[in-house]
Design a protein around this motif. Structure first.
Motif, PDB file in Angstrom:
ATOM      1  N   GLY A 196       0.968  -1.205  -0.033  1.00  0.00           N
ATOM      2  CA  GLY A 196       0.068   0.001  -0.025  1.00  0.00           C
ATOM      3  C   GLY A 196       0.959   1.116  -0.084  1.00  0.00           C
ATOM      4  N   LYS A 197       0.482   2.335  -0.691  1.00  0.00           N
ATOM      5  CA  LYS A 197       1.134   3.545  -0.498  1.00  0.00           C
ATOM      6  C   LYS A 197      -0.178   4.723  -0.422  1.00  0.00           C
ATOM      7  CE  LYS A 197       4.252   6.759  -3.071  1.00  0.00           C
ATOM      8  NZ  LYS A 197       5.233   6.680  -4.274  1.00  0.00           N
ATOM      9  N   ILE A 198       0.013   5.502   0.255  1.00  0.00           N
ATOM     10  CA  ILE A 198      -0.816   6.452   0.788  1.00  0.00           C
ATOM     11  C   ILE A 198      -0.268   8.125   0.748  1.00  0.00           C
ATOM     12  CG2 ILE A 198      -2.458   7.471   2.592  1.00  0.00           C
ATOM     13  CD1 ILE A 198      -2.808   4.715   3.454  1.00  0.00           C
ATOM     14  N   SER A 199      -0.761   8.887  -0.042  1.00  0.00           N
ATOM     15  CA  SER A 199      -0.337  10.185   0.007  1.00  0.00           C
ATOM     16  C   SER A 199      -1.070  11.007   1.346  1.00  0.00           C
ATOM     17  CB  SER A 199      -0.888  11.096  -1.124  1.00  0.00           C
ATOM     18  OG  SER A 199      -0.337  10.703  -2.201  1.00  0.00           O
ATOM     19  N   VAL A 200      -0.072  11.583   2.057  1.00  0.00           N
ATOM     20  CA  VAL A 200      -0.626  11.988   3.516  1.00  0.00           C
ATOM     21  C   VAL A 200      -0.561  13.326   3.044  1.00  0.00           C
ATOM     22  CG1 VAL A 200       0.198  12.508   5.843  1.00  0.00           C
ATOM     23  CG2 VAL A 200       1.027  10.264   4.586  1.00  0.00           C
ATOM     24  N   ASN A 201      -1.912  13.906   3.323  1.00  0.00           N
ATOM     25  CA  ASN A 201      -2.147  15.398   3.143  1.00  0.00           C
ATOM     26  C   ASN A 201      -2.137  16.187   4.312  1.00  0.00           C
ATOM     27  OD1 ASN A 201      -2.551  14.962   0.444  1.00  0.00           O
ATOM     28  ND2 ASN A 201      -4.738  14.164   0.734  1.00  0.00           N
ATOM     29  N   ARG A 202      -1.920  17.399   4.382  1.00  0.00           N
ATOM     30  CA  ARG A 202      -2.233  18.212   5.646  1.00  0.00           C
ATOM     31  C   ARG A 202      -3.548  18.349   6.148  1.00  0.00           C
ATOM     32  NH1 ARG A 202       0.346  22.419   7.961  1.00  0.00           N
ATOM     33  NH2 ARG A 202       2.120  22.448   6.512  1.00  0.00           N
ATOM     34  N   ALA A 203      -3.910  18.347   7.133  1.00  0.00           N
ATOM     35  CA  ALA A 203      -5.360  18.358   7.750  1.00  0.00           C
ATOM     36  C   ALA A 203      -6.172  19.699   7.312  1.00  0.00           C
ATOM     37  CB  ALA A 203      -5.207  18.422   9.196  1.00  0.00           C
ATOM     38  N   LEU A 204      -7.296  19.523   6.852  1.00  0.00           N
ATOM     39  CA  LEU A 204      -8.154  20.706   6.529  1.00  0.00           C
ATOM     40  C   LEU A 204      -8.714  21.184   7.591  1.00  0.00           C
ATOM     41  CD1 LEU A 204      -9.505  22.342   4.402  1.00  0.00           C
ATOM     42  CD2 LEU A 204     -11.080  20.493   3.976  1.00  0.00           C
ATOM     43  N   LYS A 205      -8.352  22.237   8.139  1.00  0.00           N
ATOM     44  CA  LYS A 205      -8.948  23.025   9.376  1.00  0.00           C
ATOM     45  C   LYS A 205      -9.841  24.103   8.812  1.00  0.00           C
ATOM     46  CE  LYS A 205      -4.354  22.695  11.553  1.00  0.00           C
ATOM     47  NZ  LYS A 205      -3.354  23.600  12.120  1.00  0.00           N
ATOM     48  N   VAL A 209      -9.619  27.157   5.309  1.00  0.00           N
ATOM     49  CA  VAL A 209     -10.441  26.613   4.265  1.00  0.00           C
ATOM     50  C   VAL A 209     -10.173  27.147   2.901  1.00  0.00           C
ATOM     51  CG1 VAL A 209     -12.475  26.007   2.943  1.00  0.00           C
ATOM     52  CG2 VAL A 209     -12.420  25.360   5.248  1.00  0.00           C
ATOM     53  N   ASP A 210     -10.141  28.593   2.768  1.00  0.00           N
ATOM     54  CA  ASP A 210      -9.947  29.454   1.759  1.00  0.00           C
ATOM     55  C   ASP A 210      -8.445  29.216   1.146  1.00  0.00           C
ATOM     56  OD1 ASP A 210     -12.429  30.182   1.664  1.00  0.00           O
ATOM     57  OD2 ASP A 210     -12.133  32.136   2.686  1.00  0.00           O
ATOM     58  N   GLY A 211      -7.406  29.026   2.244  1.00  0.00           N
ATOM     59  CA  GLY A 211      -6.034  29.011   1.583  1.00  0.00           C
ATOM     60  C   GLY A 211      -5.436  27.730   1.834  1.00  0.00           C
ATOM     61  N   TYR A 212      -6.338  26.598   1.926  1.00  0.00           N
ATOM     62  CA  TYR A 212      -5.918  25.356   1.967  1.00  0.00           C
ATOM     63  C   TYR A 212      -5.084  24.847   1.131  1.00  0.00           C
ATOM     64  CZ  TYR A 212      -5.751  20.110   2.825  1.00  0.00           C
ATOM     65  OH  TYR A 212      -5.189  18.896   2.769  1.00  0.00           O
ATOM     66  N   THR A 213      -3.666  24.199   1.578  1.00  0.00           N
ATOM     67  CA  THR A 213      -3.114  23.398   0.726  1.00  0.00           C
ATOM     68  C   THR A 213      -2.781  21.802   1.119  1.00  0.00           C
ATOM     69  OG1 THR A 213      -0.976  23.293  -0.494  1.00  0.00           O
ATOM     70  CG2 THR A 213      -1.072  24.407   1.436  1.00  0.00           C
ATOM     71  N   PRO A 214      -2.732  20.907   0.479  1.00  0.00           N
ATOM     72  CA  PRO A 214      -2.473  19.439   1.090  1.00  0.00           C
ATOM     73  C   PRO A 214      -1.044  19.276   1.454  1.00  0.00           C
ATOM     74  CG  PRO A 214      -2.851  19.313  -1.138  1.00  0.00           C
ATOM     75  CD  PRO A 214      -3.162  20.618  -0.963  1.00  0.00           C
TER      76      PRO A 214
END
Length: 283
Positions: A196-205, A209-214
């Motif tokens: 398995g391989k998973i991309s780990v994204n930054r949490a969405l707070k 929301v408006d300036g979110y980047t993973p």
């Protein structure tokens, strides 16, 4: 460990005030509870309400929604513990029930009982065996050479059905683990070689929301908490992420209900088999 709590992440927590509709609506009790292998149980209780935006003196503050006087009990079938409620500013609403005696063990079942205002809620969960992270890597993102993606690899057991959930704690900034955005995976999505391989994204707070980047920034220390979860946890987190991406409020949606394992209420009681690895993004 969870988001700005799964119960309240999609509920605005600042400027606007909200008024409950009418007087006949019966609030439901929403539970966000978890127990990790080797750690104690945690439970957050809130009351679901119907809200209309109004600007008058009868507004209901969201900070008044937490339930502070419930009896919360966790049992493993042999031992039982009554959790203690306390203020904790790391969460919103800032109140949580915690244990101090009954530690989670992989393979065991844990029973939750909540008693409040003449109502009783129950739920069961198990803690799956932890699946170790085989490797953790970082790469420069396609968006910018100052942003980085993180990924983890692991070996899935082909002999059983498995479900996974990823959390992150990024320092400086985070004081606890938050759910990685779109970090819920079934082994149906894993290749036939069971790697398995998973991309780990930054949490969405909620407030970001408006300036979110993973992606992660230079100098970030990223703790990745990789958990195996039972099926009821997978169902909840999958629905939660669907609601999050569509902008719905997960407990007061217009079109879909988040699947719950709480008898008599809403929400989730979930066991987590956990492995943690840390990576530092180079400056």
């Amino acid at each position: 460990m969870l988001a700005v709590t799964a119960v309240s992440l999609l509920v605005c927590s600042c400027e606007p005030k909200w008024k409950a509709e009418g007087t006949v609506y019966q609030p439901q009790i929403a539970v966000e509870g978890w127990i990790d292998e080797g750690l104690f149980a945690n439970v957050i209780l809130t009351q679901s309400m119907r809200f209309n935006y109004e600007d008058d003196s009868d507004n209901v503050e969201l900070a008044d929604i937490p339930i502070r006087w419930a009896k919360v009990t966790v049992s493993d079938g042999e031992n039982e513990e009554i959790l203690v409620g306390r203020m904790d500013s790391r969460y919103f609403p800032p109140f949580i029930y915690t244990g101090s005696r009954l530690r989670g063990e992989a393979g065991r079942k844990y029973i939750l009982k909540v008693e409040y205002s003449g109502r009783t809620l129950t739920a069961e969960t198990t803690i799956p065996e932890p699946v170790p992270i085989e490797d953790i890597g970082i790469e420069t993102s396609e968006e910018s050479d100052t942003l980085y993606s993180v990924n983890i690899t692991f070996l899935d057991d082909p002999g059983q059905k498995n479900y996974y959930k990823v959390f992150t704690r990024v320092t400086p900034g985070d004081t606890r683990y938050l759910p990685s955005f779109m970090g819920t995976v079934s082994d149906e999505a894993i290749s036939s070689d069971h790697k398995g391989k998973i991309s780990v994204n930054r949490a969405l707070k909620q407030l970001d929301v408006d300036g979110y980047t993973p992606f992660f920034k230079r100098g970030d220390t990223v703790e990745v908490k990789f958990t195996q979860i039972p099926e009821e946890g997978f169902r909840f987190w999958s629905d939660y992420e669907d609601a999050l991406t569509s902008g719905d409020n997960i407990f007061f949606p217009n079109t879909v209900n988040v699947r719950s394992n709480i008898s008599g209420g809403l929400g989730i009681w979930c066991g987590y088999g956990t492995d943690v690895r840390t990576v530092i993004i180079p400056k």
